[in-house]
Design a protein around this motif. Structure first.
Motif, PDB file in Angstrom:
ATOM      1  N   VAL B  62       1.269  -1.045  -0.223  1.00 36.71           N
ATOM      2  CA  VAL B  62       0.251  -0.080  -0.049  1.00 36.71           C
ATOM      3  C   VAL B  62       0.989   1.258  -0.186  1.00 36.71           C
ATOM      4  CG1 VAL B  62      -2.266  -1.064   1.033  1.00 36.71           C
ATOM      5  CG2 VAL B  62      -0.375  -0.371   2.899  1.00 36.71           C
ATOM      6  N   LYS B  63       2.095   1.040   0.469  1.00 33.29           N
ATOM      7  CA  LYS B  63       3.234   2.734  -0.090  1.00 33.29           C
ATOM      8  C   LYS B  63       3.765   2.828  -0.891  1.00 33.29           C
ATOM      9  CE  LYS B  63       3.880   1.244   5.518  1.00 33.29           C
ATOM     10  NZ  LYS B  63       5.533   0.995   5.692  1.00 33.29           N
ATOM     11  N   ALA B  64       4.568   1.467  -1.378  1.00 39.15           N
ATOM     12  CA  ALA B  64       5.906   1.304  -2.482  1.00 39.15           C
ATOM     13  C   ALA B  64       5.310  -0.224  -3.092  1.00 39.15           C
ATOM     14  CB  ALA B  64       6.616   1.940  -1.837  1.00 39.15           C
ATOM     15  N   VAL B  65       5.729   0.322  -4.669  1.00 39.63           N
ATOM     16  CA  VAL B  65       6.386  -0.747  -5.187  1.00 39.63           C
ATOM     17  C   VAL B  65       7.834  -0.854  -5.195  1.00 39.63           C
ATOM     18  CG1 VAL B  65       6.450  -1.378  -7.742  1.00 39.63           C
ATOM     19  CG2 VAL B  65       4.194   0.361  -7.033  1.00 39.63           C
ATOM     20  N   SER B  66       8.254  -2.036  -5.177  1.00 37.96           N
ATOM     21  CA  SER B  66       9.971  -2.422  -5.668  1.00 37.96           C
ATOM     22  C   SER B  66      10.251  -3.316  -5.936  1.00 37.96           C
ATOM     23  CB  SER B  66      10.324  -2.617  -3.673  1.00 37.96           C
ATOM     24  OG  SER B  66       9.288  -1.472  -2.764  1.00 37.96           O
ATOM     25  N   ASP B  67      11.107  -3.171  -6.616  1.00 32.94           N
ATOM     26  CA  ASP B  67      11.679  -4.041  -7.571  1.00 32.94           C
ATOM     27  C   ASP B  67      12.375  -5.254  -6.693  1.00 32.94           C
ATOM     28  OD1 ASP B  67      11.349  -2.952  -9.703  1.00 32.94           O
ATOM     29  OD2 ASP B  67      12.779  -1.638 -10.012  1.00 32.94           O
ATOM     30  N   ILE B  68      12.425  -6.859  -6.964  1.00 31.78           N
ATOM     31  CA  ILE B  68      12.509  -7.687  -6.671  1.00 31.78           C
ATOM     32  C   ILE B  68      13.976  -7.941  -7.105  1.00 31.78           C
ATOM     33  CG2 ILE B  68      12.231 -10.108  -5.249  1.00 31.78           C
ATOM     34  CD1 ILE B  68       9.942  -9.529  -6.203  1.00 31.78           C
ATOM     35  N   TYR B  69      15.008  -8.614  -6.705  1.00 29.74           N
ATOM     36  CA  TYR B  69      16.743  -8.543  -7.115  1.00 29.74           C
ATOM     37  C   TYR B  69      17.085  -9.334  -7.346  1.00 29.74           C
ATOM     38  CZ  TYR B  69      17.026  -3.671  -7.303  1.00 29.74           C
ATOM     39  OH  TYR B  69      16.306  -2.550  -7.843  1.00 29.74           O
ATOM     40  N   SER B  70      17.743 -10.343  -8.349  1.00 31.29           N
ATOM     41  CA  SER B  70      18.086 -12.081  -8.163  1.00 31.29           C
ATOM     42  C   SER B  70      19.078 -11.762  -7.526  1.00 31.29           C
ATOM     43  CB  SER B  70      18.078 -12.686  -9.339  1.00 31.29           C
ATOM     44  OG  SER B  70      18.431 -13.527  -9.321  1.00 31.29           O
ATOM     45  N   PRO B  71      19.003 -12.605  -6.116  1.00 30.85           N
ATOM     46  CA  PRO B  71      21.216 -13.107  -5.136  1.00 30.85           C
ATOM     47  C   PRO B  71      21.516 -13.524  -6.941  1.00 30.85           C
ATOM     48  CG  PRO B  71      18.884 -13.450  -4.242  1.00 30.85           C
ATOM     49  CD  PRO B  71      17.737 -13.334  -5.462  1.00 30.85           C
ATOM     50  N   VAL B  72      20.845 -14.851  -7.694  1.00 25.61           N
ATOM     51  CA  VAL B  72      21.897 -15.727  -8.352  1.00 25.61           C
ATOM     52  C   VAL B  72      21.305 -15.505  -9.518  1.00 25.61           C
ATOM     53  CG1 VAL B  72      22.109 -17.271  -6.220  1.00 25.61           C
ATOM     54  CG2 VAL B  72      20.032 -17.611  -7.912  1.00 25.61           C
ATOM     55  N   THR B  73      22.252 -15.905 -10.814  1.00 29.07           N
ATOM     56  CA  THR B  73      22.204 -16.212 -11.946  1.00 29.07           C
ATOM     57  C   THR B  73      21.931 -17.335 -12.298  1.00 29.07           C
ATOM     58  OG1 THR B  73      23.757 -14.424 -12.574  1.00 29.07           O
ATOM     59  CG2 THR B  73      23.313 -15.624 -14.172  1.00 29.07           C
ATOM     60  N   GLY B  74      20.813 -17.279 -13.750  1.00 34.39           N
ATOM     61  CA  GLY B  74      19.918 -18.541 -13.524  1.00 34.39           C
ATOM     62  C   GLY B  74      18.677 -18.803 -14.486  1.00 34.39           C
ATOM     63  N   GLU B  75      18.360 -20.163 -14.670  1.00 32.28           N
ATOM     64  CA  GLU B  75      16.914 -19.577 -15.646  1.00 32.28           C
ATOM     65  C   GLU B  75      15.662 -20.405 -14.453  1.00 32.28           C
ATOM     66  OE1 GLU B  75      17.298 -23.088 -18.862  1.00 32.28           O
ATOM     67  OE2 GLU B  75      14.263 -23.050 -18.209  1.00 32.28           O
ATOM     68  N   VAL B  76      14.743 -19.609 -14.311  1.00 33.47           N
ATOM     69  CA  VAL B  76      13.729 -20.270 -13.959  1.00 33.47           C
ATOM     70  C   VAL B  76      12.902 -21.353 -13.790  1.00 33.47           C
ATOM     71  CG1 VAL B  76      11.145 -18.477 -13.081  1.00 33.47           C
ATOM     72  CG2 VAL B  76      13.195 -17.099 -13.162  1.00 33.47           C
ATOM     73  N   VAL B  77      12.811 -22.160 -13.141  1.00 30.37           N
ATOM     74  CA  VAL B  77      12.119 -23.684 -13.417  1.00 30.37           C
ATOM     75  C   VAL B  77      10.867 -23.686 -13.014  1.00 30.37           C
ATOM     76  CG1 VAL B  77      14.829 -24.867 -13.892  1.00 30.37           C
ATOM     77  CG2 VAL B  77      13.841 -24.642 -11.553  1.00 30.37           C
ATOM     78  N   GLU B  78      10.539 -22.563 -11.921  1.00 25.95           N
ATOM     79  CA  GLU B  78       9.100 -23.036 -11.633  1.00 25.95           C
ATOM     80  C   GLU B  78       8.836 -21.185 -11.034  1.00 25.95           C
ATOM     81  OE1 GLU B  78       6.762 -25.744  -7.838  1.00 25.95           O
ATOM     82  OE2 GLU B  78       9.211 -26.405  -8.591  1.00 25.95           O
ATOM     83  N   VAL B  79       7.862 -20.973 -10.841  1.00 29.27           N
ATOM     84  CA  VAL B  79       7.466 -20.003 -10.207  1.00 29.27           C
ATOM     85  C   VAL B  79       6.068 -20.038  -9.256  1.00 29.27           C
ATOM     86  CG1 VAL B  79       6.265 -17.552 -10.826  1.00 29.27           C
ATOM     87  CG2 VAL B  79       7.687 -18.475 -12.426  1.00 29.27           C
ATOM     88  N   ASN B  80       6.224 -19.618  -8.613  1.00 26.83           N
ATOM     89  CA  ASN B  80       4.827 -19.650  -7.173  1.00 26.83           C
ATOM     90  C   ASN B  80       3.478 -18.866  -8.198  1.00 26.83           C
ATOM     91  OD1 ASN B  80       2.667 -19.404  -5.893  1.00 26.83           O
ATOM     92  ND2 ASN B  80       5.015 -19.289  -3.598  1.00 26.83           N
ATOM     93  N   GLU B  81       2.695 -19.873  -8.620  1.00 25.71           N
ATOM     94  CA  GLU B  81       1.531 -19.578  -9.356  1.00 25.71           C
ATOM     95  C   GLU B  81       0.837 -19.345  -8.654  1.00 25.71           C
ATOM     96  OE1 GLU B  81       1.826 -19.421 -13.130  1.00 25.71           O
ATOM     97  OE2 GLU B  81       3.374 -20.680 -13.508  1.00 25.71           O
ATOM     98  N   GLU B  82       0.631 -19.436  -7.587  1.00 28.32           N
ATOM     99  CA  GLU B  82      -0.653 -19.284  -6.496  1.00 28.32           C
ATOM    100  C   GLU B  82       0.088 -17.823  -5.520  1.00 28.32           C
ATOM    101  OE1 GLU B  82      -1.228 -21.707  -3.311  1.00 28.32           O
ATOM    102  OE2 GLU B  82      -0.964 -23.385  -5.299  1.00 28.32           O
ATOM    103  N   LEU B  83       1.038 -17.088  -5.661  1.00 31.37           N
ATOM    104  CA  LEU B  83       1.434 -15.804  -5.446  1.00 31.37           C
ATOM    105  C   LEU B  83       0.775 -14.692  -5.880  1.00 31.37           C
ATOM    106  CD1 LEU B  83       2.557 -15.065  -2.650  1.00 31.37           C
ATOM    107  CD2 LEU B  83       4.774 -14.975  -3.873  1.00 31.37           C
TER     108      LEU B  83
END
Lengths: 449, 127
Positions: B62-83
């Motif tokens: 409700v206060k802000a929009v923030s980026d989420i930074y990846s801590p590591v390099t690689g290919e996304v193999v799964e995404v939390n679809e429910e989130l």
């Protein structure tokens, strides 16, 4: 509006306060090579009386819509505006072009914009509308960018029947983005070629952008085009340059559009110099966070009273900087108010009657012109208040003759479509009387013979 | 505030949990607490490539929009679809239900650059 002149003494005090000697010192940062060294070439000041006389003389030389029979459309439409629109919009409580920057203190302004958004949703058949944008063309460009954000795809197919200036604006917006724009060709009936659309759309497409009605006045088969788009996971963007048509046509929302944008000038704004314009922008709820522009929401305050707030502002430029959904942080506040008043005055039934008058008058003109020797109608698709006429003889001298008779017969299409040399886009609204239409037909007949 | 020992942490307040060569990524208890009520989460698609130090998604409170930074390099193999449909779980369960993406590690040595739970606790106290 208050006019506050300043004296030499005021200027000196201001310069003293900031510690510079002359006005020119304020501009030393600008390289001398690009600074104008001579005074601006303007005539001597005039008295108020002289000025009014001069402006009156200049005004009389203009070809203003009321002194001509105008059959010009092409994105700006000559509709009647009830006096009460200007009267209410000129109230000092409302008289600002902007969304306020300390918004919640201006509940009246926010409520007016909220009502505007509601009306646009009803008109387009969509879930959410923003507080408005510059004009139809910039809304169209924002819709293209939004479709790319929402689908994470980079290719957009623009119908050749989309307003040419909208297409140009989209190209400008996309010039330095990694976007791919391609054109959907027209079928012979004046509408977007459905078979070509089916062939061209693929899994890299973010959206199909279709005029509704299109630039030639033709009513596109949005439903079929929507199915083509959705089959490939792309969005359907409907661009409505003449929203009065929506008084009769099925709304783009009902036909499957994902984003509906358009020009609101038809709804209560004059056609002087083609505007001012106001872009409307509406979309489905599920993509609301990819939407550009400002949104006003309804809520309740701590005492449970109805109130209005800016909502989803966290995605706007003043908070999110370069990662904002768009660089629009304002809206056409005053124009949105005029649209709101106009639509409220007409109501659903009034808008329908207005649209019926436009359709009937345009159909009459079209029928009469088609019967003239030397004239034909190249497109067979259904239309609303605008249609294309093909003339056997060169258009330019004919249009000149008609202009001398104070008839502006239409827009020559060659300017936008070089292959359409002898074609004219004719628009007929409720402002054109039967006598005017008959005079146009008679003049065309005489001129072409 | 809770900072599980088995995880690695970033200065941008993401956590990483490595199992074999796959890293689960989310935002920390401290991050969710600072942001307030999370109302929206935007994540990449499976198959996308993320890069250490580069943004891969967005959280909106409700206060802000923030980026989420990846801590590591690689290919996304799964995404939390429910989130995206239940963004409030970022507030209620930042380390479990609100995992965001799983990345197949391209370079496991990147983990050496990250903080331990103790280092991270110290880091947020100092800042």
């Amino acid at each position: 509006m208050r006019y506050l002149p300043h004296t030499e003494e005021d200027i000196r005090q201001m310069l003293d306060a900031i510690g510079v000697k002359t006005l020119d010192d304020l501009f030393v940062e600008i390289p001398a090579a690009v600074r104008m060294k001579r005074p601006i070439d303007l005539p001597e000041p005039l008295s108020e009386a002289e000025l009014l006389r001069q402006l009156g003389r200049m005004t009389a030389e203009h070809a203003a819509a009321p002194s001509y029979s105008s059959f010009l459309g092409g994105g700006a439409y000559n509709h009647f505006i009830p006096a009460v629109v200007d009267q209410l919009a000129s109230r000092s409580e409302f008289y600002t072009a902007y969304t306020p920057y300390q918004p919640e203190i201006s509940q009246g302004t926010l409520q007016a914009i909220f009502e505007y958004q509601t009306l646009i949703c009803q008109l387009t058949g969509m879930d959410v509308a923003n507080a408005s944008m510059y004009d139809g063309a910039s809304s169209c460009a924002e819709a293209v960018l939004m479709s790319a954000r929402a689908t994470r795809r980079k290719k957009v197919l623009l119908s050749a029947g989309l307003h040419p200036e909208y297409r140009q604006t989209v190209k400008t917006y996309c010039s330095y983005l990694e976007m791919e724009l391609a054109e959907l060709p027209l079928a012979t009936d004046g509408r977007t070629d459905l078979a070509a659309a089916t062939r061209l759309v693929d899994l890299s497409c973010a959206a199909l952008v279709i005029g509704y009605p299109n630039f030639f006045g033709c009513i596109e088969d949005l439903k079929a085009l929507g199915e083509v788009a959705h089959g490939a996971g792309a969005m359907l963007v409907a661009a409505v340059a003449e929203p009065v048509a929506l008084g009769l046509l099925k709304s783009p929302g009902e036909l499957g559009a994902d984003i509906v944008i358009g020009e609101g000038q038809s709804l209560g704004l004059p056609v002087s110099y083609g505007g001012p314009g106001i872009g409307f922008f509406a979309a489905r709820q599920k993509v609301v966070r990819s939407m550009p522009g400002r949104l006003i929401g309804e809520t309740v305050d701590s005492d449970g009273n109805r109130g209005f707030v800016l909502t989803l502002a966290t995605r706007e430029q003043h908070i999110r900087r370069e990662k904002a959904t768009s660089n629009i942080c304002s809206n056409q506040g005053l124009c949105a108010l005029m649209v709101t008043i106009y639509l409220s005055l007409l109501g659903k039934q009034g808008l329908r009657e207005l649209a019926e008058q436009n359709l009937a008058k345009a159909a009459y003109a079209k029928q009469r012109i088609a019967l003239l020797p030397g004239f034909s109608l190249p497109f067979s698709a259904p239309d609303f208040n605008e249609f294309v006429v093909e003339c056997e003889k060169p258009l330019a001298p004919l249009l000149e003759k008609l202009a001398a008779k104070k008839i502006l017969a239409g827009i020559p299409l060659a300017k936008f479509y070089p292959a359409m040399d002898n074609r004219l886009l004719v628009c007929v609204t409720e402002q054109n009387s039967r006598e005017e239409i008959d005079a146009l037909v008679a003049a065309l007949e005489g001129g072409a013979a | 505030m809770d900072f599980p020992e088995e995880m690695h942490y970033t200065e941008e307040h993401e956590w990483v949990l490595v199992e074999d060569d796959v890293a689960s990524i989310g935002i920390t208890d401290f991050a969710q607490d600072s942001l307030g009520d999370i109302v929206f989460v935007e994540l990449p698609d499976v198959g996308a490539t993320v890069e250490a130090g580069k943004p891969f998604g967005v959280v909106e409170s409700v206060k802000a929009v923030s980026d989420i930074y990846s801590p590591v390099t690689g290919e996304v193999v799964e995404v939390n679809e429910e989130l995206p449909d239940t963004p409030e779980t970022v507030n209620t369960s930042p380390y479990e239900d609100a995992w965001m993406i799983k990345v197949k590690l391209a370079d496991a040595s990147e983990l050496d650059e990250l903080m331990s739970a103790d280092d991270y606790k110290e880091f947020i106290q100092d800042n």
